[in-house]
Write a protein that holds these residues in place. Structure first.
Motif, PDB file in Angstrom:
ATOM      1  N   GLU A  74       0.792  -1.177   0.038  1.00  7.93           N
ATOM      2  CA  GLU A  74      -0.136  -0.020  -0.049  1.00  7.93           C
ATOM      3  C   GLU A  74       0.818   1.246  -0.102  1.00  7.93           C
ATOM      4  OE1 GLU A  74      -2.963  -0.181   3.009  1.00  7.93           O
ATOM      5  OE2 GLU A  74      -3.633  -2.031   2.654  1.00  7.93           O
ATOM      6  N   ARG A  75       1.964   1.241  -0.747  1.00  6.71           N
ATOM      7  CA  ARG A  75       2.891   2.483  -0.692  1.00  6.71           C
ATOM      8  C   ARG A  75       2.336   3.379  -1.824  1.00  6.71           C
ATOM      9  NH1 ARG A  75       8.407   2.511  -3.586  1.00  6.71           N
ATOM     10  NH2 ARG A  75       9.007   4.770  -3.262  1.00  6.71           N
ATOM     11  N   PRO A  76       2.151   4.611  -1.305  1.00 11.12           N
ATOM     12  CA  PRO A  76       1.566   5.548  -2.097  1.00 11.12           C
ATOM     13  C   PRO A  76       2.576   5.919  -3.346  1.00 11.12           C
ATOM     14  CG  PRO A  76       2.155   6.632  -0.335  1.00 11.12           C
ATOM     15  CD  PRO A  76       2.525   5.229   0.047  1.00 11.12           C
ATOM     16  N   VAL A  77       2.182   6.215  -4.579  1.00 13.84           N
ATOM     17  CA  VAL A  77       3.044   6.449  -5.780  1.00 13.84           C
ATOM     18  C   VAL A  77       3.545   7.837  -5.303  1.00 13.84           C
ATOM     19  CG1 VAL A  77       2.990   6.946  -8.039  1.00 13.84           C
ATOM     20  CG2 VAL A  77       1.828   5.225  -7.363  1.00 13.84           C
ATOM     21  N   THR A  78       5.007   8.013  -5.340  1.00  9.68           N
ATOM     22  CA  THR A  78       5.707   9.087  -5.198  1.00  9.68           C
ATOM     23  C   THR A  78       5.168  10.113  -6.112  1.00  9.68           C
ATOM     24  OG1 THR A  78       7.510   7.989  -4.110  1.00  9.68           O
ATOM     25  CG2 THR A  78       7.832  10.270  -4.508  1.00  9.68           C
ATOM     26  N   ASP A  79       5.119  11.500  -5.882  1.00 10.74           N
ATOM     27  CA  ASP A  79       4.591  12.559  -6.759  1.00 10.74           C
ATOM     28  C   ASP A  79       5.843  12.977  -7.245  1.00 10.74           C
ATOM     29  OD1 ASP A  79       3.724  16.108  -6.232  1.00 10.74           O
ATOM     30  OD2 ASP A  79       3.762  14.722  -7.715  1.00 10.74           O
ATOM     31  N   ILE A  80       6.127  12.592  -8.561  1.00  7.34           N
ATOM     32  CA  ILE A  80       7.182  12.804  -9.407  1.00  7.34           C
ATOM     33  C   ILE A  80       7.048  14.229 -10.101  1.00  7.34           C
ATOM     34  CG2 ILE A  80       8.286  10.769  -9.439  1.00  7.34           C
ATOM     35  CD1 ILE A  80       7.012  10.557 -12.394  1.00  7.34           C
ATOM     36  N   THR A  81       5.688  14.579  -9.954  1.00  9.25           N
ATOM     37  CA  THR A  81       5.617  15.985 -10.938  1.00  9.25           C
ATOM     38  C   THR A  81       6.079  17.081 -10.657  1.00  9.25           C
ATOM     39  OG1 THR A  81       3.539  16.427  -9.753  1.00  9.25           O
ATOM     40  CG2 THR A  81       3.238  15.002 -11.575  1.00  9.25           C
ATOM     41  N   ALA A  82       6.385  17.294  -9.286  1.00  7.82           N
ATOM     42  CA  ALA A  82       7.025  18.524  -8.863  1.00  7.82           C
ATOM     43  C   ALA A  82       8.629  18.401  -9.251  1.00  7.82           C
ATOM     44  CB  ALA A  82       6.979  18.677  -7.524  1.00  7.82           C
ATOM     45  N   LYS A  83       8.894  17.227  -9.111  1.00  7.68           N
ATOM     46  CA  LYS A  83      10.527  17.227  -9.500  1.00  7.68           C
ATOM     47  C   LYS A  83      10.901  17.025 -11.058  1.00  7.68           C
ATOM     48  CE  LYS A  83      13.277  13.459  -8.700  1.00  7.68           C
ATOM     49  NZ  LYS A  83      13.546  12.179  -8.308  1.00  7.68           N
ATOM     50  N   ASP A  84      10.075  16.322 -11.477  1.00  4.89           N
ATOM     51  CA  ASP A  84      10.639  16.115 -13.155  1.00  4.89           C
ATOM     52  C   ASP A  84       9.405  16.578 -14.095  1.00  4.89           C
ATOM     53  OD1 ASP A  84      12.788  14.551 -12.303  1.00  4.89           O
ATOM     54  OD2 ASP A  84      11.309  12.770 -11.902  1.00  4.89           O
ATOM     55  N   ASP A  85       8.380  17.389 -13.545  1.00  6.04           N
ATOM     56  CA  ASP A  85       7.348  17.930 -14.393  1.00  6.04           C
ATOM     57  C   ASP A  85       6.803  16.851 -15.391  1.00  6.04           C
ATOM     58  OD1 ASP A  85       5.901  20.005 -15.321  1.00  6.04           O
ATOM     59  OD2 ASP A  85       7.031  20.566 -16.872  1.00  6.04           O
ATOM     60  N   ILE A  86       6.408  15.694 -14.755  1.00  6.28           N
ATOM     61  CA  ILE A  86       5.965  14.350 -15.481  1.00  6.28           C
ATOM     62  C   ILE A  86       4.631  14.429 -14.815  1.00  6.28           C
ATOM     63  CG2 ILE A  86       6.088  12.132 -16.007  1.00  6.28           C
ATOM     64  CD1 ILE A  86       8.985  12.382 -15.828  1.00  6.28           C
ATOM     65  N   LYS A  87       3.398  14.242 -15.596  1.00  7.19           N
ATOM     66  CA  LYS A  87       2.122  14.110 -14.808  1.00  7.19           C
ATOM     67  C   LYS A  87       1.700  12.865 -15.540  1.00  7.19           C
ATOM     68  CE  LYS A  87       0.942  19.000 -15.096  1.00  7.19           C
ATOM     69  NZ  LYS A  87       0.649  19.478 -14.020  1.00  7.19           N
ATOM     70  N   LEU A  88       1.447  11.993 -14.550  1.00 10.57           N
ATOM     71  CA  LEU A  88       0.734  10.735 -15.090  1.00 10.57           C
ATOM     72  C   LEU A  88      -0.717  10.535 -15.022  1.00 10.57           C
ATOM     73  CD1 LEU A  88       3.273   8.925 -12.383  1.00 10.57           C
ATOM     74  CD2 LEU A  88       3.466   9.330 -14.917  1.00 10.57           C
ATOM     75  N   THR A  89      -1.256   9.750 -16.000  1.00  8.32           N
ATOM     76  CA  THR A  89      -2.561   9.426 -15.893  1.00  8.32           C
ATOM     77  C   THR A  89      -3.167   8.341 -15.084  1.00  8.32           C
ATOM     78  OG1 THR A  89      -2.447   7.589 -17.705  1.00  8.32           O
ATOM     79  CG2 THR A  89      -2.465   9.816 -18.495  1.00  8.32           C
ATOM     80  N   ASN A  90      -4.462   8.290 -14.792  1.00  8.84           N
ATOM     81  CA  ASN A  90      -4.839   7.339 -13.910  1.00  8.84           C
ATOM     82  C   ASN A  90      -4.348   5.791 -14.063  1.00  8.84           C
ATOM     83  OD1 ASN A  90      -5.839   8.850 -12.021  1.00  8.84           O
ATOM     84  ND2 ASN A  90      -7.965   9.066 -13.005  1.00  8.84           N
ATOM     85  N   ASP A  91      -4.379   5.880 -15.556  1.00 10.52           N
ATOM     86  CA  ASP A  91      -3.890   4.246 -16.014  1.00 10.52           C
ATOM     87  C   ASP A  91      -2.437   4.005 -15.612  1.00 10.52           C
ATOM     88  OD1 ASP A  91      -6.537   3.590 -17.043  1.00 10.52           O
ATOM     89  OD2 ASP A  91      -5.950   4.081 -18.935  1.00 10.52           O
ATOM     90  N   GLU A  92      -1.567   4.950 -15.805  1.00 12.58           N
ATOM     91  CA  GLU A  92      -0.208   5.001 -15.547  1.00 12.58           C
ATOM     92  C   GLU A  92       0.024   4.919 -13.917  1.00 12.58           C
ATOM     93  OE1 GLU A  92       1.666   7.607 -19.150  1.00 12.58           O
ATOM     94  OE2 GLU A  92       1.001   8.504 -17.407  1.00 12.58           O
ATOM     95  N   LEU A  93      -0.816   5.407 -13.162  1.00 13.82           N
ATOM     96  CA  LEU A  93      -0.690   5.300 -11.850  1.00 13.82           C
ATOM     97  C   LEU A  93      -0.828   3.895 -11.381  1.00 13.82           C
ATOM     98  CD1 LEU A  93      -1.990   8.670 -10.557  1.00 13.82           C
ATOM     99  CD2 LEU A  93       0.376   7.849 -10.233  1.00 13.82           C
ATOM    100  N   ASN A  94      -2.213   3.316 -12.050  1.00 11.81           N
ATOM    101  CA  ASN A  94      -2.555   1.745 -11.635  1.00 11.81           C
ATOM    102  C   ASN A  94      -1.597   1.072 -12.035  1.00 11.81           C
ATOM    103  OD1 ASN A  94      -4.916   2.636 -10.390  1.00 11.81           O
ATOM    104  ND2 ASN A  94      -5.943   2.664 -12.355  1.00 11.81           N
ATOM    105  N   PHE A  95      -0.897   1.258 -13.358  1.00  3.42           N
ATOM    106  CA  PHE A  95       0.193   0.478 -13.812  1.00  3.42           C
ATOM    107  C   PHE A  95       1.530   0.399 -12.796  1.00  3.42           C
ATOM    108  CE2 PHE A  95       4.150  -0.453 -15.934  1.00  3.42           C
ATOM    109  CZ  PHE A  95       4.080  -1.826 -16.773  1.00  3.42           C
ATOM    110  N   ILE A  96       1.721   1.416 -12.249  1.00  3.66           N
ATOM    111  CA  ILE A  96       2.789   1.528 -11.301  1.00  3.66           C
ATOM    112  C   ILE A  96       2.691   0.726 -10.031  1.00  3.66           C
ATOM    113  CG2 ILE A  96       4.176   3.083  -9.971  1.00  3.66           C
ATOM    114  CD1 ILE A  96       3.996   5.280 -11.982  1.00  3.66           C
ATOM    115  N   LYS A  97       1.199   0.991  -9.504  1.00  6.70           N
ATOM    116  CA  LYS A  97       1.083   0.289  -8.462  1.00  6.70           C
ATOM    117  C   LYS A  97       1.173  -1.294  -8.412  1.00  6.70           C
ATOM    118  CE  LYS A  97      -1.988   3.921  -6.817  1.00  6.70           C
ATOM    119  NZ  LYS A  97      -3.194   4.247  -6.316  1.00  6.70           N
ATOM    120  N   LYS A  98       0.611  -1.899  -9.487  1.00  3.92           N
ATOM    121  CA  LYS A  98       0.576  -3.245  -9.878  1.00  3.92           C
ATOM    122  C   LYS A  98       1.873  -3.819 -10.044  1.00  3.92           C
ATOM    123  CE  LYS A  98      -3.888  -3.397 -12.528  1.00  3.92           C
ATOM    124  NZ  LYS A  98      -4.626  -3.432 -13.697  1.00  3.92           N
TER     125      LYS A  98
END
Length: 126
Positions: A74-98
């Protein structure tokens, strides 16, 4: 044991404040741990281990095996948008969690596959 926690903070460039905020562990608990006044209860240590995707046994200093083989991560996906200016879609976030729930050997296979296809696509663009 606190040394391993510090190591994780440095590796992930994360503050204790962020860990407390993301895991709902009080800063007082971590301060007491740092000064040696107390050790966090097992449920808090489990949250920290899951947050950093390491085994509880490694965090506690009982093994050199860092991998967390928990299937209920249950680790939250680290917010990389502030550091790398990358925005993830919900599908991408779900992929990372899996992805994070997979054993490390499967993650390495996926990593190699992605690298191979990425390299192939770069060669086609040239």
């Amino acid at each position: 044991m606190y040394e391993r926690f510090l190591q994780l903070l440095k590796e992930h460039n994360i503050t204790t404040y962020k860990v407390c905020k993301d895991t709902n562990i009080t800063q007082t608990s971590l301060s007491s741990w740092k000064t040696g006044k107390s050790t966090p209860k097992i449920d808090k240590l489990q949250k920290i281990a899951a947050y950093f995707n390491v085994s509880l046994e490694w965090l506690m200093g009982n093994t050199d095996v860092r991998e967390n083989n928990s299937s209920n991560l249950e680790r939250p996906v680290t917010d990389i948008t502030a550091k790398d200016d990358i925005k993830l879609t919900n599908d991408e976030l779900n992929f990372i969690k899996k992805y994070r729930q997979l054993p490390s050997n499967v993650q390495k296979l996926i990593d190699n596959t992605i690298e191979t296809y990425y390299d192939i696509s770069l060669k086609k663009e040239r």
